[in-house]
Design a protein around this motif. Structure first.
Motif, PDB file in Angstrom:
ATOM      1  N   ARG A 205       0.841  -1.201   0.000  1.00 47.32           N
ATOM      2  CA  ARG A 205       0.000   0.000   0.000  1.00 47.32           C
ATOM      3  C   ARG A 205       0.872   1.245   0.000  1.00 47.32           C
ATOM      4  N   ARG A 206       0.261   2.346  -0.303  1.00 50.82           N
ATOM      5  CA  ARG A 206       0.980   3.605  -0.176  1.00 50.82           C
ATOM      6  C   ARG A 206       1.285   3.875   1.287  1.00 50.82           C
TER       7      ARG A 206
ATOM      8  N   LEU B 103      -1.500   8.903   2.385  1.00 48.22           N
ATOM      9  CA  LEU B 103      -2.539   9.233   1.427  1.00 48.22           C
ATOM     10  C   LEU B 103      -2.197  10.498   0.665  1.00 48.22           C
TER      11      LEU B 103
ATOM     12  N   ARG C  52      -0.313  12.902   7.043  1.00 48.13           N
ATOM     13  CA  ARG C  52      -0.293  12.289   8.353  1.00 48.13           C
ATOM     14  C   ARG C  52       0.406  13.217   9.346  1.00 48.13           C
TER      15      ARG C  52
ATOM     16  N   SER D 284     -10.012  12.081   6.292  1.00 52.33           N
ATOM     17  CA  SER D 284      -9.709  11.211   5.151  1.00 52.33           C
ATOM     18  C   SER D 284     -10.973  10.625   4.560  1.00 52.33           C
TER      19      SER D 284
ATOM     20  N   ALA E 299     -11.997  11.508   0.800  1.00 54.12           N
ATOM     21  CA  ALA E 299     -11.996  10.389  -0.133  1.00 54.12           C
ATOM     22  C   ALA E 299     -13.372  10.127  -0.713  1.00 54.12           C
TER      23      ALA E 299
ATOM     24  N   ARG F 241     -15.036   3.052   0.794  1.00 53.82           N
ATOM     25  CA  ARG F 241     -13.585   2.853   0.695  1.00 53.82           C
ATOM     26  C   ARG F 241     -13.157   2.307  -0.656  1.00 53.82           C
TER      27      ARG F 241
ATOM     28  N   TRP G 212     -11.478   5.095  -2.541  1.00 54.50           N
ATOM     29  CA  TRP G 212     -10.313   5.788  -2.012  1.00 54.50           C
ATOM     30  C   TRP G 212      -9.105   5.534  -2.905  1.00 54.50           C
TER      31      TRP G 212
ATOM     32  N   TYR H  34      -6.154   5.326  -1.998  1.00 57.43           N
ATOM     33  CA  TYR H  34      -5.282   4.396  -1.268  1.00 57.43           C
ATOM     34  C   TYR H  34      -5.566   2.934  -1.611  1.00 57.43           C
ATOM     35  N   TYR H  35      -6.794   2.614  -1.966  1.00 58.09           N
ATOM     36  CA  TYR H  35      -7.197   1.231  -2.192  1.00 58.09           C
ATOM     37  C   TYR H  35      -7.267   0.852  -3.677  1.00 58.09           C
TER      38      TYR H  35
ATOM     39  N   GLN I 187      -2.266  -1.094  -8.165  1.00 57.74           N
ATOM     40  CA  GLN I 187      -0.955  -0.468  -8.293  1.00 57.74           C
ATOM     41  C   GLN I 187      -0.201  -0.918  -9.545  1.00 57.74           C
TER      42      GLN I 187
ATOM     43  N   CYS J   9       4.421   2.829  -5.427  1.00 54.88           N
ATOM     44  CA  CYS J   9       3.888   4.155  -5.738  1.00 54.88           C
ATOM     45  C   CYS J   9       3.772   4.284  -7.252  1.00 54.88           C
TER      46      CYS J   9
END
Length: 445
Positions: free
Chosen positions: A9-10, A13, A22, A58, A62, A365, A368, A370-371, A374, A435
């Protein structure tokens, strides 16, 4: 070939769309920020308070941001004209509601526009059409979905083609054979078998040209008017896996699929291209992509016979659903390198259309950043409501994505040549880091 390599995962975010930074505790510069209270006095905003608010922020950011990428969205897609044939792709249809009704209205308008321009249309249902209603009577009586079924039946009555593949929902209903329909019936499509081939003529006429018995398949040779062959395969039998009571049915589907792919490999068609039509994409940029929330759609995760057929160049491109977004990619070459560490020999384009009834942009989600997967960086991408078309002409293909944004419809187009040379023996590798959109960095010496 190595097994699937799951991308991480990243780390945060961060990013251009809806970035959330963060906040960590500690001392020193940046550990806290000063603010001004109502009485003008300086107050200290402690990092612990910001950290508690970060998850809430977030979620808000998102859920409120849609994903859209590709320069093609900056210019309107041109209207198609004869002698092209339109393959109109409907994926993830089985969710009733206002979105399905809005998309159905635009599909109906598009069908009318194509008829007026002399462009025949073939409807392709990419799985998950019945939703949670396993009965055909119940499935096609729900709000929004009923309108899609009605326009499909009217299209068939006017002589248009409508074909389907099995998806996850069809298997989870416990009786995928109920959606198989070689002739007229309660479903708004023709589905001759779990795995079959449809030939599209230059005038838009369609016919099933494959037959399988006792794990042996035969495909009729193409005639002079053949434009393209659609190879519709059941991927859930392998990707599922289905529940124990359906294992025998899944094994039979896989055996049929292997026999059909063998028949295709034994009869190359240099003048009539073949397109793969499945529920699971070969690669995808959504949450079902490698490294996403539900990673089940990557090259290495497909069955070995299908991987071999793709690598041998049997298919010019792939049309799929599964992910609730819209995307078009001129070549998935870099994506298979990232997800599966596999270098395909020939270019393969891909169109994903799964935003018909419940797109990821509606929140949750799944949408998002993030999800998301990749591995694949599509040339065009949107997770708003809509559908996709592939316009097949004598000289090439044009993938059109139709999305509804801010209450209005707009379309973007990606042009793909009909013939392309194989990939060179040596090719530069893309960024292999998790990434996906990071700038490539040269290795340290």
């Amino acid at each position: 070939m190595h097994g699937p390599l799951v991308a991480g995962r990243r780390a945060a975010l961060g990013g251009a769309a809806g970035a959330v930074t963060r906040v960590t505790g500690g001392r020193g510069p940046g550990a806290g920020r000063a603010g001004v209270g109502r009485d003008g006095a300086m107050t200290d905003v402690r990092p612990s308070s910001a950290a508690r608010l970060a998850p809430v922020l977030s979620v808000i950011l998102a859920a409120g941001c849609a994903i859209e990428r590709g320069r093609g969205w900056d210019a309107p897609a041109p209207a198609p004209a004869a002698p092209a044939v339109s393959l109109l792709l409907l994926g993830e249809v089985g969710f009733p509601g206002r979105t399905a009704a809005v998309v159905a209205a635009e599909v109906e308008r598009t069908l009318a526009a194509r008829r007026a321009a002399g462009v025949p249309v073939v409807l392709l249902w990419l799985g998950d059409a019945v939703g949670d209603a396993c009965s055909a009577t119940d499935a096609w009586a729900r709000p929004g979905v009923a309108r899609l079924a009605a326009l499909a039946r009217a299209h068939q009555a006017a002589g248009g083609g409508s074909f389907a593949v099995l998806g996850a929902h069809e298997w989870r209903c416990g009786a995928p054979e109920l959606t198989l329909q070689p002739g007229p019936g309660p479903q708004p499509w023709t589905q001759a078998a779990a795995n079959y081939v449809v030939r599209v003529q230059r005038d838009g006429q369609t016919a099933v040209v494959s037959a399988c018995t006792h794990q042996l398949c035969a495909v009729d040779p193409p005639g002079p008017d053949a434009l393209v062959d659609l190879v519709l395969l059941d991927t859930f039998a392998w990707q599922g896996p289905p529940p124990a009571p359906l294992r025998a049915a899944a094994d039979a589907s896989l055996a049929q699929q292997q026999a059909l792919l063998a028949a295709l490999a034994a009869a190359p068609q240099p003048t009539v291209p073949r397109l793969l039509v499945t529920h699971h994409p070969l690669e995808t940029a959504g949450p079902h992509g490698q490294g996403g929330l539900f990673p089940d759609s990557a090259y290495a995760l497909h069955s070995e016979p299908l991987r071999r057929a793709v690598d041998e160049g049997i298919f010019a491109g792939a049309l799929s659903g599964r992910d609730r977004n819209l995307s078009a990619s001129a070549d998935i070459f870099d994506a298979t390198k990232r997800s599966s560490r596999y270098w395909l020999k020939r270019p393969v384009f891909q169109v994903v259309s799964g935003a018909t009834s419940r797109p990821d942009a509606h929140g949750g989600r799944r949408g998002w950043v993030y999800y998301q997967g990749q591995a694949l960086k599509p040339d065009l991408l949107s997770d708003r409501a809509g559908f996709a078309e592939l316009l097949v002409g004598p000289d090439g293909y044009a993938a059109q994505l139709h999305q509804r944004k801010a209450g209005r419809w707009r379309a973007a187009q990606l042009d793909i040549p009909r013939t392309r040379p194989p990939h060179p023996v040596e090719t530069p590798s893309p960024v292999m880091d998790p990434c996906l959109y990071c700038d490539p960095q040269p290795p340290r010496q």
